[in-house]
Design a protein around this motif. Structure first.
Motif, PDB file in Angstrom:
ATOM      1  N   SER A 144      -6.113   2.113   8.545  1.00  0.00           N
ATOM      2  CA  SER A 144      -6.378   1.872   6.582  1.00  0.00           C
ATOM      3  C   SER A 144      -7.054   3.261   6.515  1.00  0.00           C
ATOM      4  O   SER A 144      -7.244   3.892   5.532  1.00  0.00           O
ATOM      5  CB  SER A 144      -6.895   1.300   6.042  1.00  0.00           C
ATOM      6  N   GLU A 168      -3.428   5.601   5.539  1.00  0.00           N
ATOM      7  CA  GLU A 168      -2.877   3.497   4.613  1.00  0.00           C
ATOM      8  C   GLU A 168      -2.451   2.748   5.546  1.00  0.00           C
ATOM      9  O   GLU A 168      -1.138   3.021   7.086  1.00  0.00           O
ATOM     10  CB  GLU A 168      -1.140   3.584   3.540  1.00  0.00           C
ATOM     11  N   ASP A 215       0.540  -1.550  -0.111  1.00  0.00           N
ATOM     12  CA  ASP A 215      -0.178   0.167  -0.225  1.00  0.00           C
ATOM     13  C   ASP A 215       1.096   1.283  -0.192  1.00  0.00           C
ATOM     14  O   ASP A 215       0.602   2.508   1.040  1.00  0.00           O
ATOM     15  CB  ASP A 215      -0.876  -0.105   1.018  1.00  0.00           C
TER      16      ASP A 215
END
Length: 223
Positions: free
Chosen positions: A166, A148, A94
């Protein structure tokens, strides 16, 4: 009569050798023996890598102030061990934009020294507000402002460290003066809010540090 030592070494193959020595006198009388020895040296086994040996220690997710660039993002790793670690083919999930696997960044090369830092930047030093050369430049870096969950994996796919969540950032800002998100201690759990704070110092960054963004790339977090 004075004895003299004559030593002859002959290599007979890989990691095998023989040598002959003779004691000579000044009367030319001599005697000798030949000895042969061989040895095998095993290839050193790299030290095993355990979770927490390398951790995500600082994240500048908000870009920079002047000239404003959302691409001026960087992530700092720190080595908690007393030995160097090869990061080739390690992955940070990510770290990039788009759908998997383009959102995951595979480190093409690099070694992090014992108790040292490793900096991955979206821009080169010349085009960034950092004032130190990054170890790797990843132009595809794209850290979303709404958070993230970053996962660091070794070249075998084993999870070594996890940072943040996240749906939000635990610390750091994207408003002026911008601040990176720094771990209070490298040994803390990176998935906990209590492990992170806003950077409050200015090291290895352009500008005087009074109104510029705060961060400490490739330096100890100064909280």
């Amino acid at each position: 009569m004075k004895p003299y030592l004559l030593l002859l070494i002959t290599f007979t193959g890989f990691l095998s050798y023989s040598y002959t020595h003779s004691y000579l006198s000044d009367s030319a009388a001599s005697s000798g023996n030949t000895f042969t020895a061989s040895a095998e040296f095993p290839t050193p086994t790299p030290a095993p890598i355990n979770p927490g040996d390398v951790v995500i220690n600082e994240i500048n997710w908000g870009g920079n102030n002047e000239p404003s660039s959302s691409n001026d993002e960087w992530v700092e790793l720190v080595n908690n061990t007393s030995f160097s670690i090869d990061l080739t083919n390690w992955v940070i999930q990510d770290l990039g934009a788009g759908a998997s696997p383009t959102q995951h960044y595979t480190l093409p090369s690099g070694t992090i020294s014992s108790n040292g830092f490793f900096l991955i930047s979206g821009l080169s030093q010349e085009n960034s507000r950092i004032n130190i050369a990054p170890d790797l430049v990843f132009s595809g870096m794209n850290l979303h402002n709404n958070g993230e969950l970053l996962v660091l994996k070794d070249d075998g796919g084993n999870i070594i460290n996890t940072a943040n969540r996240s749906d939000d950032w635990y610390a750091g800002t994207d408003t002026d003066p911008k601040k990176s998100m720094e771990k209070i201690s490298p040994s803390l759990d990176g998935t906990l809010d209590s492990s992170w704070e806003d950077a409050n110092s200015h090291v290895n960054m352009d500008g005087p540090g009074s109104t510029d963004e705060f961060g400490t790339p490739k330096a100890a977090n100064n909280l």
